[in-house]
Design a protein around this motif. Structure first.
Motif, PDB file in Angstrom:
ATOM      1  N   ARG A  26      39.521  40.515  45.696  1.00 44.86           N
ATOM      2  CA  ARG A  26      38.835  39.377  46.306  1.00 44.86           C
ATOM      3  C   ARG A  26      39.180  39.280  47.786  1.00 44.86           C
ATOM      4  O   ARG A  26      40.314  39.566  48.192  1.00 44.86           O
ATOM      5  N   GLU A  27      38.222  38.844  48.567  1.00 47.18           N
ATOM      6  CA  GLU A  27      38.422  38.699  50.004  1.00 47.18           C
ATOM      7  C   GLU A  27      39.562  37.721  50.290  1.00 47.18           C
ATOM      8  O   GLU A  27      39.736  36.719  49.605  1.00 47.18           O
ATOM      9  N   ASN A  28      40.355  38.051  51.312  1.00 46.80           N
ATOM     10  CA  ASN A  28      41.458  37.222  51.794  1.00 46.80           C
ATOM     11  C   ASN A  28      42.632  37.141  50.823  1.00 46.80           C
ATOM     12  O   ASN A  28      43.507  36.297  50.978  1.00 46.80           O
ATOM     13  N   GLN A  29      42.659  38.040  49.844  1.00 46.58           N
ATOM     14  CA  GLN A  29      43.828  38.146  48.976  1.00 46.58           C
ATOM     15  C   GLN A  29      44.626  39.390  49.371  1.00 46.58           C
ATOM     16  O   GLN A  29      44.058  40.386  49.837  1.00 46.58           O
ATOM     17  N   PRO A  30      45.950  39.354  49.215  1.00 50.97           N
ATOM     18  CA  PRO A  30      46.760  40.519  49.598  1.00 50.97           C
ATOM     19  C   PRO A  30      46.343  41.783  48.858  1.00 50.97           C
ATOM     20  O   PRO A  30      46.030  41.749  47.666  1.00 50.97           O
ATOM     21  N   VAL A  31      46.321  42.880  49.568  1.00 52.90           N
ATOM     22  CA  VAL A  31      45.947  44.172  48.987  1.00 52.90           C
ATOM     23  C   VAL A  31      47.213  44.872  48.509  1.00 52.90           C
ATOM     24  O   VAL A  31      48.043  45.304  49.309  1.00 52.90           O
ATOM     25  N   SER A  32      47.369  44.994  47.204  1.00 49.58           N
ATOM     26  CA  SER A  32      48.580  45.601  46.641  1.00 49.58           C
ATOM     27  C   SER A  32      48.339  47.004  46.112  1.00 49.58           C
ATOM     28  O   SER A  32      49.266  47.656  45.630  1.00 49.58           O
ATOM     29  N   ARG A  33      47.096  47.475  46.213  1.00 51.06           N
ATOM     30  CA  ARG A  33      46.781  48.821  45.715  1.00 51.06           C
ATOM     31  C   ARG A  33      45.466  49.306  46.326  1.00 51.06           C
ATOM     32  O   ARG A  33      44.663  48.503  46.802  1.00 51.06           O
ATOM     33  N   MET A  34      45.262  50.588  46.302  1.00 53.20           N
ATOM     34  CA  MET A  34      43.991  51.183  46.699  1.00 53.20           C
ATOM     35  C   MET A  34      43.224  51.576  45.446  1.00 53.20           C
ATOM     36  O   MET A  34      43.831  51.898  44.411  1.00 53.20           O
ATOM     37  N   PHE A  35      41.892  51.548  45.525  1.00 55.56           N
ATOM     38  CA  PHE A  35      41.044  51.828  44.374  1.00 55.56           C
ATOM     39  C   PHE A  35      40.031  52.920  44.726  1.00 55.56           C
ATOM     40  O   PHE A  35      39.422  52.882  45.783  1.00 55.56           O
ATOM     41  N   PRO A  68      57.394  45.816  55.140  1.00 54.99           N
ATOM     42  CA  PRO A  68      57.641  44.378  54.965  1.00 54.99           C
ATOM     43  C   PRO A  68      56.965  43.817  53.731  1.00 54.99           C
ATOM     44  O   PRO A  68      56.039  44.402  53.180  1.00 54.99           O
ATOM     45  N   THR A  69      57.455  42.647  53.312  1.00 50.97           N
ATOM     46  CA  THR A  69      56.876  41.984  52.139  1.00 50.97           C
ATOM     47  C   THR A  69      55.428  41.630  52.375  1.00 50.97           C
ATOM     48  O   THR A  69      54.598  41.703  51.469  1.00 50.97           O
ATOM     49  N   ILE A  70      55.108  41.225  53.573  1.00 53.42           N
ATOM     50  CA  ILE A  70      53.743  40.800  53.880  1.00 53.42           C
ATOM     51  C   ILE A  70      52.793  41.990  53.809  1.00 53.42           C
ATOM     52  O   ILE A  70      53.010  43.032  54.417  1.00 53.42           O
ATOM     53  N   LEU A  71      51.743  41.830  53.021  1.00 48.72           N
ATOM     54  CA  LEU A  71      50.734  42.870  52.846  1.00 48.72           C
ATOM     55  C   LEU A  71      49.463  42.479  53.593  1.00 48.72           C
ATOM     56  O   LEU A  71      49.228  41.300  53.851  1.00 48.72           O
ATOM     57  N   PRO A  72      48.638  43.456  53.935  1.00 55.19           N
ATOM     58  CA  PRO A  72      47.359  43.111  54.578  1.00 55.19           C
ATOM     59  C   PRO A  72      46.458  42.378  53.603  1.00 55.19           C
ATOM     60  O   PRO A  72      46.635  42.469  52.383  1.00 55.19           O
ATOM     61  N   LEU A  73      45.504  41.650  54.132  1.00 46.46           N
ATOM     62  CA  LEU A  73      44.548  40.923  53.296  1.00 46.46           C
ATOM     63  C   LEU A  73      43.259  41.712  53.153  1.00 46.46           C
ATOM     64  O   LEU A  73      42.827  42.389  54.089  1.00 46.46           O
ATOM     65  N   SER A  74      42.655  41.594  52.002  1.00 42.52           N
ATOM     66  CA  SER A  74      41.390  42.277  51.765  1.00 42.52           C
ATOM     67  C   SER A  74      40.298  41.679  52.643  1.00 42.52           C
ATOM     68  O   SER A  74      40.204  40.460  52.806  1.00 42.52           O
TER      69      SER A  74
END
Length: 271
Positions: A26-35, A68-74
């Motif tokens: 979902r948009e504006n959610q942290p990206v924790s993986r690639m698909f 860092p803990t902070i991940l980019p956002l989708s």
């Protein structure tokens, strides 16, 4: 990208199945993986995707050697529109393992400040600011950790000393004011709270800042069930310093609030 790096990544790919109308990201959610879409059809922001992979924003994260803990956002919302879909996923921690071995191949990707900019630009008022101002604000963002349930981060009707972004855990927002009886909401990963502080600071940019900060419209507490909380905080003094340094970047047409027309959440503390 170097073939050697791609081959190393391929060893960490895992298949996952999705059903119709499932959201992959979902948009504006942290990206924790690639698909990587291998079967089925999806939409990207309700349009056909231009490529069969999603989550390239995660590649930005690997530039910082500390991961860092902070991940980019989708930057998009991806939904399955066929009866089902099969996807190969590459988890962030697996990407970290690969990049640790091939760091030199990632030197051209975005910096950590670029990732932080994506978080700032979730807030409407930041979207209107000059890029130079935003970069200066990024340098002021501070990690803060809270490990005790129900511990206050901000208290209702107390000075709004910061705004923050949640990068781990769940923050409970409570308000028992007359206008919002027993209101309870949550800020989860990717959410922010306290943007009224930015509105207040920029309102007074061409005048001397009042001695008192605006009041927090609610209390922000660590959730009982959300585990430890980590936030990215923008403190009032740091924000005032940046805005003061870049006064020329702000409009001179800002109208200062008065006691009669000032929003409740921007009310200044009185002696």
């Amino acid at each position: 990208m170097d073939k050697q790096v791609l081959k190393a990544m391929s060893h960490h790919l895992s298949p996952v199945s999705y059903k119709r109308d499932d959201y992959i990201v979902r948009e504006n959610q942290p990206v924790s993986r690639m698909f990587f879409i291998t079967r089925g059809e999806v939409t990207k922001n309700e349009n056909p995707p231009e490529a069969n992979f999603i989550g390239e924003e995660l590649l930005e994260w690997v530039l910082d050697k500390s991961f860092p803990t902070i991940l980019p956002l989708s930057t998009c919302t991806v939904r399955v529109v066929s009866n089902d879909a099969e996807v190969l996923i590459l988890k962030a921690r697996m990407l970290k393992n690969v990049v640790s071995k091939f760091m030199k191949h990632f030197s051209n990707f975005a910096s950590l400040s670029d990732i932080q900019l994506t978080w700032l630009k979730k807030v409407e008022i930041f979207q209107q600011m000059d890029e130079q101002v935003l970069e200066a604000i990024c340098k002021c963002l501070k990690h803060m950790n809270f490990n005790v349930a129900k511990r206050h981060i901000l208290q209702e009707k107390k000075p709004l000393k910061m705004m923050f972004f949640v990068i781990r855990g769940v923050v409970l927002i409570e308000s028992d004011s007359a206008l919002e009886e027993n209101v309870k909401n949550t800020c989860e990963i990717g959410s922010f709270y306290g943007e009224e502080l930015v509105q207040w600071v920029t309102t007074w940019v061409h005048k001397s800042f009042p001695a008192k900060l605006p009041l927090s419209p609610g209390s922000a507490l660590c959730s009982v069930r959300g585990g430890p909380v980590e936030i990215l905080a923008l403190k009032a003094d740091d924000l005032k310093s940046v805005v003061s340094e870049f006064r020329s970047k702000f409009s001179t047409e800002t109208t200062l609030p008065t006691d009669s027309d000032q929003p409740r959440e921007l009310t200044i503390l009185k002696n």
